[in-house]
Design an enzyme around this catalytic site. Structure first.
Site, PDB file in Angstrom:
ATOM      1  N   ASN A 113       0.838  -1.110  -0.086  1.00  0.00           N
ATOM      2  CA  ASN A 113       0.014  -0.169   0.017  1.00  0.00           C
ATOM      3  C   ASN A 113       0.773   1.367   0.008  1.00  0.00           C
ATOM      4  OD1 ASN A 113      -2.052  -1.906   0.080  1.00  0.00           O
ATOM      5  ND2 ASN A 113      -2.568  -1.475   2.240  1.00  0.00           N
ATOM      6  N   ASP A 115      -0.623   4.181   0.705  1.00  0.00           N
ATOM      7  CA  ASP A 115      -1.575   5.218   1.356  1.00  0.00           C
ATOM      8  C   ASP A 115      -0.863   5.745   2.803  1.00  0.00           C
ATOM      9  OD1 ASP A 115      -1.967   3.291   3.351  1.00  0.00           O
ATOM     10  OD2 ASP A 115      -3.622   2.498   1.828  1.00  0.00           O
ATOM     11  N   HIS A 130       5.860  -0.800  -2.911  1.00  0.00           N
ATOM     12  CA  HIS A 130       5.369   0.178  -3.964  1.00  0.00           C
ATOM     13  C   HIS A 130       5.588   1.590  -3.630  1.00  0.00           C
ATOM     14  CE1 HIS A 130       2.949  -3.708  -5.433  1.00  0.00           C
ATOM     15  NE2 HIS A 130       4.216  -3.795  -5.410  1.00  0.00           N
ATOM     16  N   CYS A 138      11.899  12.848  -9.050  1.00  0.00           N
ATOM     17  CA  CYS A 138      12.242  13.262 -10.514  1.00  0.00           C
ATOM     18  C   CYS A 138      12.021  11.850 -11.286  1.00  0.00           C
ATOM     19  CB  CYS A 138      13.812  13.785 -10.686  1.00  0.00           C
ATOM     20  SG  CYS A 138      13.885  14.183 -12.273  1.00  0.00           S
ATOM     21  N   CYS A 165      17.083  19.208 -12.389  1.00  0.00           N
ATOM     22  CA  CYS A 165      17.373  18.935 -13.955  1.00  0.00           C
ATOM     23  C   CYS A 165      16.077  19.443 -14.708  1.00  0.00           C
ATOM     24  CB  CYS A 165      17.510  17.447 -14.273  1.00  0.00           C
ATOM     25  SG  CYS A 165      16.211  16.556 -14.122  1.00  0.00           S
ATOM     26  N   GLY A 202      -5.427  -9.093   2.993  1.00  0.00           N
ATOM     27  CA  GLY A 202      -6.033  -8.227   1.820  1.00  0.00           C
ATOM     28  C   GLY A 202      -5.482  -7.957   0.695  1.00  0.00           C
ATOM     29  N   THR A 203      -4.794  -8.997   0.040  1.00  0.00           N
ATOM     30  CA  THR A 203      -3.863  -8.994  -1.078  1.00  0.00           C
ATOM     31  C   THR A 203      -4.656  -9.982  -1.960  1.00  0.00           C
ATOM     32  OG1 THR A 203      -2.091  -8.776  -2.443  1.00  0.00           O
ATOM     33  CG2 THR A 203      -2.038 -10.030  -0.542  1.00  0.00           C
ATOM     34  N   ASN A 228      -8.803 -12.481   3.893  1.00  0.00           N
ATOM     35  CA  ASN A 228      -9.338 -12.036   2.870  1.00  0.00           C
ATOM     36  C   ASN A 228     -10.790 -12.387   2.819  1.00  0.00           C
ATOM     37  OD1 ASN A 228      -9.767 -11.221  -0.178  1.00  0.00           O
ATOM     38  ND2 ASN A 228      -7.433 -11.595  -0.212  1.00  0.00           N
TER      39      ASN A 228
HETATM   40  C1  BJW Z   1     -10.113  -7.563   1.481  1.00  0.00           C
HETATM   41  C2  BJW Z   1     -11.219  -6.588   2.141  1.00  0.00           C
HETATM   42  C3  BJW Z   1     -11.141  -6.472   3.445  1.00  0.00           C
HETATM   43  C4  BJW Z   1     -10.953  -6.324  -0.250  1.00  0.00           C
HETATM   44  N1  BJW Z   1     -10.601  -7.359   4.223  1.00  0.00           N
HETATM   45  N2  BJW Z   1      -9.592  -8.435   2.281  1.00  0.00           N
HETATM   46  C5  BJW Z   1       3.714  -9.086 -17.963  1.00  0.00           C
HETATM   47  C6  BJW Z   1       4.177  -7.651 -18.434  1.00  0.00           C
HETATM   48  C7  BJW Z   1       4.976  -6.849 -17.462  1.00  0.00           C
HETATM   49  C8  BJW Z   1       5.148  -7.182 -16.265  1.00  0.00           C
HETATM   50  C9  BJW Z   1       4.861  -8.312 -15.621  1.00  0.00           C
HETATM   51  C10 BJW Z   1       4.153  -9.409 -16.773  1.00  0.00           C
HETATM   52  N3  BJW Z   1       3.906 -10.640 -15.931  1.00  0.00           N
HETATM   53  C11 BJW Z   1       4.230 -10.367 -14.667  1.00  0.00           C
HETATM   54  C12 BJW Z   1       4.873  -8.984 -14.625  1.00  0.00           C
HETATM   55  C13 BJW Z   1       5.410  -8.551 -13.322  1.00  0.00           C
HETATM   56  C14 BJW Z   1       4.220  -7.480 -12.536  1.00  0.00           C
HETATM   57  C15 BJW Z   1       3.071  -8.129 -12.398  1.00  0.00           C
HETATM   58  O1  BJW Z   1       3.357  -8.891 -11.143  1.00  0.00           O
HETATM   59  N4  BJW Z   1       2.082  -8.343 -13.236  1.00  0.00           N
HETATM   60  C16 BJW Z   1       0.892  -9.148 -12.722  1.00  0.00           C
HETATM   61  C17 BJW Z   1      -0.446  -8.279 -12.505  1.00  0.00           C
HETATM   62  C18 BJW Z   1       0.715 -10.125 -13.812  1.00  0.00           C
HETATM   63  N5  BJW Z   1       4.989  -6.788 -11.831  1.00  0.00           N
HETATM   64  C19 BJW Z   1       5.655  -5.562 -12.101  1.00  0.00           C
HETATM   65  O2  BJW Z   1       5.547  -5.277 -12.965  1.00  0.00           O
HETATM   66  C20 BJW Z   1       6.358  -5.143 -10.870  1.00  0.00           C
HETATM   67  N6  BJW Z   1       7.610  -4.980 -11.082  1.00  0.00           N
HETATM   68  C21 BJW Z   1       8.462  -5.969 -11.800  1.00  0.00           C
HETATM   69  O3  BJW Z   1       7.961  -7.107 -11.604  1.00  0.00           O
HETATM   70  O4  BJW Z   1       9.790  -5.632 -12.269  1.00  0.00           O
HETATM   71  C22 BJW Z   1      10.798  -6.398 -12.933  1.00  0.00           C
HETATM   72  C23 BJW Z   1       9.692  -6.383 -14.449  1.00  0.00           C
HETATM   73  C24 BJW Z   1      10.312  -5.338 -15.255  1.00  0.00           C
HETATM   74  C25 BJW Z   1       9.792  -5.344 -16.491  1.00  0.00           C
HETATM   75  C26 BJW Z   1       8.996  -6.195 -17.011  1.00  0.00           C
HETATM   76  C27 BJW Z   1       8.578  -7.374 -16.154  1.00  0.00           C
HETATM   77  C28 BJW Z   1       9.282  -7.207 -14.827  1.00  0.00           C
HETATM   78  C29 BJW Z   1       6.054  -3.890 -10.187  1.00  0.00           C
HETATM   79  C30 BJW Z   1       4.600  -3.976  -9.672  1.00  0.00           C
HETATM   80  C31 BJW Z   1       4.020  -2.784  -9.164  1.00  0.00           C
HETATM   81  C32 BJW Z   1       2.538  -2.614  -9.089  1.00  0.00           C
HETATM   82  N7  BJW Z   1       2.204  -1.386  -8.758  1.00  0.00           N
HETATM   83  C33 BJW Z   1       0.642  -1.179  -8.199  1.00  0.00           C
HETATM   84  C34 BJW Z   1       0.327   0.366  -8.500  1.00  0.00           C
HETATM   85  C35 BJW Z   1       1.108   1.149  -7.444  1.00  0.00           C
HETATM   86  C36 BJW Z   1       0.964   2.456  -7.607  1.00  0.00           C
HETATM   87  C37 BJW Z   1      -0.687   3.055  -7.291  1.00  0.00           C
HETATM   88  O5  BJW Z   1      -1.316   2.740  -6.599  1.00  0.00           O
HETATM   89  O6  BJW Z   1      -0.816   3.977  -8.231  1.00  0.00           O
HETATM   90  O7  BJW Z   1       0.521  -1.591  -7.107  1.00  0.00           O
HETATM   91  S1  BJW Z   1      -0.337  -2.146  -9.158  1.00  0.00           S
HETATM   92  C38 BJW Z   1      -1.484  -2.387  -7.929  1.00  0.00           C
HETATM   93  O8  BJW Z   1      -1.523  -3.925  -7.608  1.00  0.00           O
HETATM   94  C39 BJW Z   1      -0.716  -1.834  -6.676  1.00  0.00           C
HETATM   95  C40 BJW Z   1      -0.857  -2.677  -5.515  1.00  0.00           C
HETATM   96  O9  BJW Z   1       0.049  -2.661  -4.658  1.00  0.00           O
HETATM   97  C41 BJW Z   1      -1.016  -4.048  -6.292  1.00  0.00           C
HETATM   98  C42 BJW Z   1      -1.387  -5.297  -5.567  1.00  0.00           C
HETATM   99  O10 BJW Z   1      -2.741  -4.865  -5.425  1.00  0.00           O
HETATM  100  P1  BJW Z   1      -3.551  -5.616  -4.392  1.00  0.00           P
HETATM  101  O11 BJW Z   1      -3.082  -4.574  -3.008  1.00  0.00           O
HETATM  102  O12 BJW Z   1      -3.342  -6.942  -4.070  1.00  0.00           O
HETATM  103  O13 BJW Z   1      -4.929  -5.068  -4.288  1.00  0.00           O
HETATM  104  P2  BJW Z   1      -6.041  -5.704  -5.168  1.00  0.00           P
HETATM  105  O14 BJW Z   1      -7.111  -4.788  -5.445  1.00  0.00           O
HETATM  106  O15 BJW Z   1      -5.670  -6.557  -6.428  1.00  0.00           O
HETATM  107  O16 BJW Z   1      -6.506  -6.833  -4.195  1.00  0.00           O
HETATM  108  C43 BJW Z   1      -7.190  -6.445  -2.958  1.00  0.00           C
HETATM  109  C44 BJW Z   1      -7.709  -7.771  -2.268  1.00  0.00           C
HETATM  110  O17 BJW Z   1      -8.234  -7.393  -0.797  1.00  0.00           O
HETATM  111  C45 BJW Z   1      -8.671  -8.675  -2.967  1.00  0.00           C
HETATM  112  O18 BJW Z   1      -8.100 -10.128  -2.660  1.00  0.00           O
HETATM  113  C46 BJW Z   1      -9.746  -8.684  -1.979  1.00  0.00           C
HETATM  114  O19 BJW Z   1     -10.663  -9.705  -2.025  1.00  0.00           O
HETATM  115  C47 BJW Z   1      -9.155  -8.341  -0.733  1.00  0.00           C
HETATM  116  N8  BJW Z   1     -10.345  -7.324   0.254  1.00  0.00           N
HETATM  117  N9  BJW Z   1     -11.556  -5.740   0.812  1.00  0.00           N
HETATM  118  C48 BJW Z   1      -9.749  -8.265   3.474  1.00  0.00           C
HETATM  119  N10 BJW Z   1     -12.094  -5.693   4.130  1.00  0.00           N
END
Ligand code: BJW
Length: 264
Positions: A113, A115, A130, A138, A165, A202-203, A228
């Site tokens: 997160n 936030d 993240h 920058c 820059c 919660g991921t 979750n």
């Molecule tokens: C509850 C609840 C309650 C609800 N109680 N539970 C193909 C192309 C390009 C890249 C990739 C690819 N394949 C794989 C990759 C790698 C990629 C990746 O993993 N992609 C997958 C999606 C396929 N990863 C990356 O790109 C990472 N970098 C990397 O790997 O570098 C090497 C590389 C370079 C170049 C190419 C490939 C690799 C970086 C990842 C960065 C993620 N960024 C974000 C945005 C952050 C900024 C912003 O917010 O603006 O991060 S994306 C978004 O997803 C955010 C989150 O942190 C992240 C995870 O999501 P999260 O937190 O799990 O949320 P949700 O909504 O998915 O789930 C919520 C959950 O809560 C649910 O399960 C609900 O049920 C539950 N819930 N209420 C308990 N009350």
């Protein structure tokens, strides 16, 4: 690895469920949290029914390419989210984690997160995989300037320009296809490998490398509990899964596992 992973005490051999283990002050506890942790604070998740990522245009904003193609649009999006986040308070799940730390438990929160609500709740041991929406850097990787904190809501002169820059500045968050900060990943990796109890909160468990920490914890012998609303790909490697809103389930779980020492 801590002493043979025995610093939590099995309470019974019964079927899976909260209360099977007892945490002590020497138990190494690590959490991996996602957007669900902050959902009850009013911050939208990414992939849920009302998740932001259903809008493909928004998802494209969160890539280095998408940001540079239209920094103004991207900053409007982040300004709006900062405005929303600034109005949100930590919920009982954040406070339960903070209460563990202040009661002297050895707990580290690895979070996806951006936030900052874990810190607002009082947690000190936080690894923000993240980045943070309250930090700005920058966009020029060759620039010598350092990330800095900015809590303005809204930021008026968007897109901000770098004093050093002149390139556009951006939120210090990790976009898709970007590398995570290697020093934070390294700390999370070391901690995960030595942890006794690993809580997945919660991921959706589909974004890597973050989700991989749960698999590493399991492979290194941690007892893994997932909280979750629904099953995720990480459910199958979890020793227990607790279904329900974590604002309710997490305080209850931590109270049970600490024998009532930590309660809200
Ligand atoms: C509850 C609840 C309650 C609800 N109680 N539970 C193909 C192309 C390009 C890249 C990739 C690819 N394949 C794989 C990759 C790698 C990629 C990746 O993993 N992609 C997958 C999606 C396929 N990863 C990356 O790109 C990472 N970098 C990397 O790997 O570098 C090497 C590389 C370079 C170049 C190419 C490939 C690799 C970086 C990842 C960065 C993620 N960024 C974000 C945005 C952050 C900024 C912003 O917010 O603006 O991060 S994306 C978004 O997803 C955010 C989150 O942190 C992240 C995870 O999501 P999260 O937190 O799990 O949320 P949700 O909504 O998915 O789930 C919520 C959950 O809560 C649910 O399960 C609900 O049920 C539950 N819930 N209420 C308990 N009350």
């Amino acid at each position: 690895m801590s002493d043979g992973k025995d610093s939590f005490i099995p309470v019974n051999d019964g079927p899976s469920g909260p209360g099977q283990i007892r945490l002590t002050k020497t138990t190494k506890i690590t959490t991996l949290s996602g957007a669900g942790l902050s959902a009850e604070s009013g911050i939208p998740t990414f992939r849920g029914t009302d998740g932001m990522w259903h809008n493909e245009e928004l998802m494209k904003i969160a890539t280095p390419h998408g940001f540079l193609a239209n920094p103004q649009r991207s900053w409007e999006f982040y300004n709006e989210r900062r405005g929303n986040m600034a109005k949100c308070d930590p919920n009982p799940a954040h406070f339960a984690l903070a209460a563990m730390e202040s009661a002297g438990y050895d707990i580290v929160n690895v979070t996806q997160n951006i936030d900052g609500l874990l810190a607002v709740a009082g947690c000190k041991e936080i690894l923000e995989l993240h980045g943070s929406v309250w930090s700005i850097k920058c966009s020029n990787p060759a620039c010598s300037s350092k990330p800095y904190e900015n809590r303005d809501v809204p930021i008026v002169d968007i897109p901000l320009k770098c004093d050093v820059c002149g390139a556009v500045e951006r939120p210090n968050v990790v976009f898709f296809e970007e590398m995570l900060d290697p020093s934070i990943v390294a700390k999370a990796d070391v901690r995960t490998k030595e942890t006794d109890v690993f809580l997945i909160i919660g991921t959706s468990g589909i974004v890597y490398p973050a989700a991989g920490f749960a698999q590493i914890a399991k492979a290194f012998g941690a007892y893994v509990i997932e909280l979750n609303l629904e099953p995720t790909p990480l459910s199958m490697i979890s020793d227990e899964t607790i279904t329900g809103p974590c604002g309710e389930t997490l305080p209850k779980l931590l109270s049970t596992l600490t024998g009532g020492e930590v309660r809200l």
